[in-house]
Write a protein that holds these residues in place. Structure first.
Motif, PDB file in Angstrom:
ATOM      1  N   ALA A   1       0.994  -1.032  -0.132  1.00 13.24           N
ATOM      2  CA  ALA A   1      -0.149   0.087  -0.117  1.00 13.24           C
ATOM      3  C   ALA A   1       0.959   1.286   0.092  1.00 13.24           C
ATOM      4  O   ALA A   1       2.226   1.433   0.434  1.00 13.24           O
ATOM      5  CB  ALA A   1      -0.953  -0.091   1.436  1.00 13.24           C
TER       6      ALA A   1
ATOM      7  N   THR B   1      11.264   8.868  12.007  1.00 14.75           N
ATOM      8  CA  THR B   1      10.569   7.685  11.363  1.00 14.75           C
ATOM      9  C   THR B   1      10.075   6.721  12.727  1.00 14.75           C
ATOM     10  O   THR B   1      10.875   6.544  13.734  1.00 14.75           O
ATOM     11  CB  THR B   1      11.672   6.630  10.815  1.00 14.75           C
ATOM     12  OG1 THR B   1      11.112   5.475  10.564  1.00 14.75           O
ATOM     13  CG2 THR B   1      12.988   6.463  11.473  1.00 14.75           C
TER      14      THR B   1
ATOM     15  N   LEU C   1       9.418   9.737  17.767  1.00 19.15           N
ATOM     16  CA  LEU C   1       8.854  10.747  18.544  1.00 19.15           C
ATOM     17  C   LEU C   1       8.293   9.811  19.744  1.00 19.15           C
ATOM     18  O   LEU C   1       8.112  10.299  20.768  1.00 19.15           O
ATOM     19  CB  LEU C   1       7.921  11.680  18.014  1.00 19.15           C
ATOM     20  CG  LEU C   1       7.563  12.791  19.045  1.00 19.15           C
ATOM     21  CD1 LEU C   1       8.719  13.569  19.420  1.00 19.15           C
ATOM     22  CD2 LEU C   1       6.477  13.750  18.275  1.00 19.15           C
TER      23      LEU C   1
HETATM   24  C1  LIG Z   1       2.518  -0.872   4.131  1.00 17.60           C
HETATM   25  C2  LIG Z   1       2.723  -1.208   5.553  1.00 17.60           C
HETATM   26  C3  LIG Z   1       2.977  -2.512   5.710  1.00 17.60           C
HETATM   27  N1  LIG Z   1       3.524  -0.495   6.209  1.00 17.60           N
HETATM   28  C4  LIG Z   1       3.344  -0.779   7.721  1.00 17.60           C
HETATM   29  C5  LIG Z   1       3.981   0.233   8.411  1.00 17.60           C
HETATM   30  N2  LIG Z   1       3.884   1.689   8.228  1.00 17.60           N
HETATM   31  C6  LIG Z   1       4.748   2.321   9.028  1.00 17.60           C
HETATM   32  C7  LIG Z   1       4.599   3.932   8.510  1.00 17.60           C
HETATM   33  C8  LIG Z   1       3.585   4.744   9.086  1.00 17.60           C
HETATM   34  C9  LIG Z   1       3.392   6.051   8.723  1.00 17.60           C
HETATM   35  C10 LIG Z   1       4.233   6.587   7.943  1.00 17.60           C
HETATM   36  C11 LIG Z   1       4.120   8.082   7.740  1.00 17.60           C
HETATM   37  N3  LIG Z   1       5.325   8.789   7.824  1.00 17.60           N
HETATM   38  C12 LIG Z   1       5.984   8.998   6.645  1.00 17.60           C
HETATM   39  C13 LIG Z   1       7.292   9.667   7.358  1.00 17.60           C
HETATM   40  C14 LIG Z   1       7.126   9.601   8.425  1.00 17.60           C
HETATM   41  C15 LIG Z   1       8.340  10.293   9.469  1.00 17.60           C
HETATM   42  C16 LIG Z   1       7.793  10.109  10.894  1.00 17.60           C
HETATM   43  C17 LIG Z   1       6.684   9.361  11.184  1.00 17.60           C
HETATM   44  C18 LIG Z   1       6.367   9.085  12.462  1.00 17.60           C
HETATM   45  N4  LIG Z   1       5.149   8.418  13.058  1.00 17.60           N
HETATM   46  N5  LIG Z   1       5.185   8.232  14.449  1.00 17.60           N
HETATM   47  C19 LIG Z   1       6.379   8.617  14.818  1.00 17.60           C
HETATM   48  N6  LIG Z   1       6.691   8.866  16.222  1.00 17.60           N
HETATM   49  C20 LIG Z   1       7.136   9.370  13.855  1.00 17.60           C
HETATM   50  C21 LIG Z   1       8.226  10.005  13.948  1.00 17.60           C
HETATM   51  N7  LIG Z   1       9.406  10.525  14.289  1.00 17.60           N
HETATM   52  C22 LIG Z   1       5.917   8.934  10.363  1.00 17.60           C
HETATM   53  C23 LIG Z   1       6.073   9.156   8.810  1.00 17.60           C
HETATM   54  C24 LIG Z   1       5.383   5.947   7.563  1.00 17.60           C
HETATM   55  C25 LIG Z   1       5.768   4.559   8.176  1.00 17.60           C
HETATM   56  C26 LIG Z   1       4.270   1.926   6.805  1.00 17.60           C
HETATM   57  C27 LIG Z   1       3.473   1.063   5.982  1.00 17.60           C
END
Ligand SMILES: CC(C)N1CCN(Cc2ccc(Cn3ccc4ccc(-c5n[nH]c(N)c5C#N)cc43)cc2)CC1
Length: 227
Positions: A57, A86, A135
């Motif tokens: 996705a 991240t 964070l």
């Molecule tokens: C497809 C599937 C199996 N995956 C499953 C796991 N998902 C994890 C995922 C979810 C959302 C995001 C959105 N995102 C993009 C860049 C970014 C930087 C920081 C953060 C962030 N979120 N929370 C924190 N404490 C952060 C910090 N510091 C979030 C960010 C990024 C990554 C991604 C999708």
């Protein structure tokens, strides 16, 4: 301290222009520069993302714009610390903020979508110090809100940013304990009185009471912080 922030939403970082950090910027204590990643794109649509290899996705941020913008930011050769917020990063804590506050320059790379192509982190780590930081254990839509929190936590520790440095010494997580409760006038408010010890004038008793309150609050709320 110089702080560079790379983002596709520079307007989100505008809040750094107000309050303490705004004054710190105005006085030159903090040199915060926000860079729009899309300025490093060269197609008509200013594209910064593409579909993930291996399927799945969402979209992933393309490496080329990041490579170009970091080429520019790393050309100064002043040994910045490059931070990638991240969900998969090392927890950002007060000790992290204290350590980063000792840096001369920080570069924050705000990802969006499902994240940044991992080769950007890998390539950057071959030419600069890199940290991937989170964070907290919750999911945001991108790195900007995390960077706002990190910049505030770090910026307030830079000498001169906070008017009264004494207010930095007895804070939550300083020395591993949560801060004691605070009170101000009036002494009686809606039937609730300020603890008598705080109005006793006995500084030793006040210090003991505050330590006890910090320890009790930490035991109650964050036993994980206790040794
Ligand atoms: C497809 C599937 C199996 N995956 C499953 C796991 N998902 C994890 C995922 C979810 C959302 C995001 C959105 N995102 C993009 C860049 C970014 C930087 C920081 C953060 C962030 N979120 N929370 C924190 N404490 C952060 C910090 N510091 C979030 C960010 C990024 C990554 C991604 C999708």
């Amino acid at each position: 301290m110089r702080i560079d922030v790379v983002t596709i939403f520079p307007e989100v970082l505008g809040v750094l222009d107000v309050s303490l950090l705004g004054r710190a910027r105005a006085t030159g204590l903090l040199d915060v520069r926000v860079h729009d990643l899309r300025d490093a794109t060269h197609d008509r649509h200013r594209t910064v993302d593409d579909t993930p290899y291996g399927g799945g996705a969402g979209m992933v941020m393309r490496p080329e714009p990041w490579g170009e913008v970091l080429d520019g930011l790393l050309a100064d050769g002043d040994d910045p610390l490059v931070v990638f917020p991240t969900p998969a990063g090392t927890p950002f804590t007060q000790p992290t903020a204290v350590r980063w506050a000792g840096e001369r320059r920080l570069i924050f790379c705000c990802g969006r979508y499902e994240g940044i192509d991992q080769r950007v982190v890998e390539h950057t780590a071959a030419r600069a110090r890199v940290e991937e930081a989170s964070l907290g254990d919750f999911v945001l839509n991108g790195g900007e809100v995390a960077v706002l929190a990190m910049v505030e936590a770090v910026g307030r520790l830079v000498p001169g940013v906070i008017g009264n440095p004494a207010s930095l010494t007895e804070e939550s997580h300083e020395g591993g304990l949560l801060e004691y409760p605070s009170y101000t006038k009036p002494a009686l408010w809606r039937g609730l009185e300020v603890p008598a010890v705080l109005r006793s004038g006995d500084h030793g008793a006040v210090a003991r009471w505050r330590r006890e309150q910090s320890e009790a609050r930490t035991r109650r709320v964050r036993p994980d912080l206790l040794p």
